[in-house]
Design a protein around this motif. Structure first.
Motif, mmCIF file in Angstrom:
data_model
loop_
_atom_site.group_PDB
_atom_site.id
_atom_site.type_symbol
_atom_site.label_atom_id
_atom_site.label_comp_id
_atom_site.label_asym_id
_atom_site.label_seq_id
_atom_site.Cartn_x
_atom_site.Cartn_y
_atom_site.Cartn_z
ATOM 1 N N UNK A 158 -1.163 -25.829 50.659
ATOM 2 C CA UNK A 158 -2.590 -25.824 50.327
ATOM 3 C C UNK A 158 -3.423 -26.460 51.436
ATOM 4 N N UNK A 159 -2.918 -27.558 51.975
ATOM 5 C CA UNK A 159 -3.662 -28.243 53.034
ATOM 6 C C UNK A 159 -3.703 -27.408 54.304
ATOM 7 N N UNK A 160 -2.554 -26.855 54.731
ATOM 8 C CA UNK A 160 -2.519 -26.089 55.974
ATOM 9 C C UNK A 160 -3.297 -24.785 55.848
ATOM 10 N N UNK A 161 -3.270 -24.206 54.662
ATOM 11 C CA UNK A 161 -4.011 -22.964 54.437
ATOM 12 C C UNK A 161 -5.518 -23.198 54.560
ATOM 13 N N UNK A 162 -5.952 -24.350 54.064
ATOM 14 C CA UNK A 162 -7.373 -24.685 54.170
ATOM 15 C C UNK A 162 -7.800 -24.745 55.646
ATOM 16 N N UNK B 173 -8.317 -19.321 64.697
ATOM 17 C CA UNK B 173 -7.846 -19.138 66.072
ATOM 18 C C UNK B 173 -7.332 -20.434 66.694
ATOM 19 N N UNK B 174 -7.036 -21.410 65.860
ATOM 20 C CA UNK B 174 -6.498 -22.666 66.394
ATOM 21 C C UNK B 174 -4.978 -22.604 66.361
ATOM 22 N N UNK B 175 -4.310 -22.575 67.540
ATOM 23 C CA UNK B 175 -2.856 -22.374 67.546
ATOM 24 C C UNK B 175 -2.086 -23.517 66.880
ATOM 25 N N UNK B 176 -2.590 -24.729 66.968
ATOM 26 C CA UNK B 176 -1.912 -25.867 66.334
ATOM 27 C C UNK B 176 -1.914 -25.704 64.827
ATOM 28 N N UNK B 177 -3.057 -25.345 64.263
ATOM 29 C CA UNK B 177 -3.149 -25.176 62.812
ATOM 30 C C UNK B 177 -2.359 -23.961 62.342
ATOM 31 N N UNK B 178 -2.372 -22.903 63.153
ATOM 32 C CA UNK B 178 -1.580 -21.719 62.806
ATOM 33 C C UNK B 178 -0.092 -22.061 62.785
ATOM 34 N N UNK B 179 0.356 -22.843 63.767
ATOM 35 C CA UNK B 179 1.765 -23.242 63.833
ATOM 36 C C UNK B 179 2.151 -24.112 62.633
#
Length: 587
Positions: free
Chosen positions: A494-498, A505-511
């Protein structure tokens, strides 16, 4: 010296004071009256006996002793006793009035001052006391009248015209002051100060042309006084006459070629006319002079700072700060203002080093220390960050911000035990500052996670999210660390999906989101997000994760290829070589 002889001298001095009034005199060249005449002047009432005079004189002298010791209450009692014997003694009335003035009772003093003047109209000090008492009671017209009476009744008292003019000037009675200056000039002749005073009055009256005329008179009579040239140039500039101002400044520079204030004014005038080349040349000449004080330079540099960033101004501004530190190498504020300007134009390392020079000269400024650690952090120099934060803490042990930077520096250098110790201490100091407490909790979450104290880590993160539910640092790190521990994965998802919805387009958050999905076994979705991430970033961890997902999807060769790429790009997991060698996934 015997006591008797000492008393004799003291009594003689007191008698002289009575005669001259020197205890309140503003500086006069009048001759003193004799002691006997001052103590017992010609009487207007019944004849005073010789015994009465002796009693009064003795009481008066005793009162003078206490007056000179500044025991005004005791002095007043003795003067009043003397007054009951000789109430028409002008000097005694004067001294009682003066004592009441010292006791801050000007209204009570007034009748005695008036009596002194009426009893002896030719003593200037009595009028001076009367004028002062009127002024204390804001009776300025009456105070001026007392001076006029003095000038009328006391022979050779024209020197008090200056006092009268000052009184008019203090009350903004400019026309009266100007008329008084005319009287002074008539009596004493042409005087430099009269032109200066008239010029100031004309400026206050906004009669600039008359002020300029007075300035020309000053220059004519004082052709080598450079300050008059500078003042005159300012007047020309104020009346939109820049060419005359420049001509006047050039005359000044012919007298003093290195005068920094003249160069500074010429720089301003040239800038107004659009001649930037001359303006810059002149301001550099001014700044190269140690005669131009540091405070003036700082004020000018602060004005430059307000106009930055500005590509046109930056080169000259940087030259000026260098000149300032060169000409004032022992002034902390020279390095501090240089660093302020350099920070704005992006010369961060130079700025940080100048701040350090500033604190070596004067380490008492909290804000300069704060700038040092901020720049250490921005320059990504954690060792310097720790060093400077801890130096600052020796001076400011109760400032939470330095504990924060100390903890952050230790966190970056992987000294996690020291990091959480500093952060916890700083957090305790931050009670009552929710924003600062939140910053500490963000770092504590990371620190405790590295120490594998996961409950404390989670508690710190949860505390942040209670205050700021969308805190990106916590949403990312908390969800990623939960995925690594394979705990509370739904909460992590839930947190990462938010985050990825807000920053697609943020690669850190996508990873991070992909790795949470990976841990949940959703390899297909994880691959989708990792493909987006590797298209944007070549970070080694992201590429290695992409290989892991491919392996889980049965694409062994493609996985090995990604692991090999990851190894070439930088920091990876401890299993990377084994993965490549065995073509297997190790976690």
């Amino acid at each position: 010296m015997t006591t008797t002889f000492r008393n004799f001298i003291f009594a003689s001095c007191c008698l002289a004071l009575v005669a001259t009034g020197e205890s309140v005199a503003q500086a006069s060249k009048k001759k003193a009256k004799t002691a006997r005449e001052a103590v017992v002047p010609t009487q207007k009432g019944p004849q005073v006996t010789k015994n009465d005079r002796q009693i009064s004189e003795a009481l008066f002298l005793d009162g003078m002793k206490y007056f000179m010791l500044e025991d005004y209450q005791q002095a007043l009692q003795l003067f009043q006793k003397a007054y009951t014997v000789t109430p028409e003694n002008a000097a005694l009335n004067y001294k009682i009035g003066e004592t009441y003035l010292q006791l801050k009772e000007p209204k009570t003093a007034m009748p005695f001052a008036l009596a002194a003047v009426n009893l002896e109209k030719k003593n200037p000090y009595y009028y001076l006391l009367l004028s002062q008492l009127h002024s204390e009671q804001k009776q300025y017209d009456a105070a001026a009248q007392a001076f006029n009476n003095l000038l009328q009744n006391v022979p050779n008292s024209d020197e008090y015209l200056f006092n009268l003019a000052d009184l008019y000037l203090a009350q903004s009675q400019y026309d009266n002051a100007l008329r008084t200056y005319d009287r002074i000039e008539k009596q004493f002749g042409d005087m430099e100060q009269l032109h200066v005073n008239r010029q100031q009055i004309y400026l206050r009256q906004k009669k600039v042309d008359k002020a300029i005329a007075e300035g020309e008179k000053l220059l004519k009579s004082n052709p080598t006084e450079i300050n008059y040239y500078l003042a005159q140039a300012e007047l020309y500039n104020a009346t939109q006459r820049p060419d005359e101002a420049i001509a006047t400044i050039n005359k000044a520079l012919r007298l003093e070629p290195n005068n920094p204030f003249a160069h500074l004014m010429l720089s301003d005038l040239s800038r107004q006319k659009g001649d930037l080349e001359t303006s810059n040349k002149e301001v550099k000449l001014a700044f190269a002079s140690s005669q131009l004080d540091i405070d003036t330079k700082v004020r000018i540099l602060v004005d430059f700072i307000r106009q930055l960033p500005n590509p046109q101004l930056e080169p000259i501004a940087l030259e000026l700060v260098d000149l300032t530190t060169q000409t004032h190498p022992s002034e902390a504020k020279a390095y501090a203002v240089a660093a302020d300007l350099q920070t704005i134009v992006g010369k961060k390392e130079t700025a940080r080093n100048n701040y350090i020079k500033a604190v070596h000269l004067d380490n008492s400024h909290f804000k300069i220390w704060q700038q040092i650690v901020l720049l250490d952090a921005e320059l990504e120099q954690p060792d310097s960050l720790v060093k400077h934060a801890e130096q600052a803490l020796e001076l400011f042990p109760n400032q939470a911000v330095f504990w924060f930077y100390s903890g952050t520096g230790h966190l970056i250098t992987k000294n996690f035990t020291k990091a959480v110790k500093s952060l916890e201490h700083g957090k305790r100091l931050s009670n009552g500052e929710p924003e600062l407490v939140m910053q500490f909790n963000m770092q504590l979450g990371d620190g405790y996670n590295s120490l594998k104290e996961f409950k404390k880590s989670d508690a710190a993160y949860e505390e942040v999210l209670t205050v700021d539910a969308n805190n990106e640092h916590v949403l990312n790190n908390y969800s990623y660390f939960l995925s690594l521990r394979n705990e509370n994965l739904e909460r992590a998802r839930q947190m990462s999906e938010r985050l990825v919805k807000k920053h697609p387009n943020n690669p850190t958050y996508l990873d991070t989101h992909a790795w949470v999905l990976y841990r949940m076994g959703n390899y297909t979705e994880a691959r989708k997000y990792l493909e987006q991430a590797v298209a944007i970033s070549d970070d080694a961890t992201v590429v290695e994760h992409y290989g892991d997902v491919l392996f889980k999807l049965g694409k062994q060769e493609e996985a090995v290829s990604q692991w090999q790429k990851a190894k070439l790009k930088g920091e990876t997991s401890a299993f990377i070589d084994k993965k490549i060698k065995d073509k297997k996934l190790y976690e």
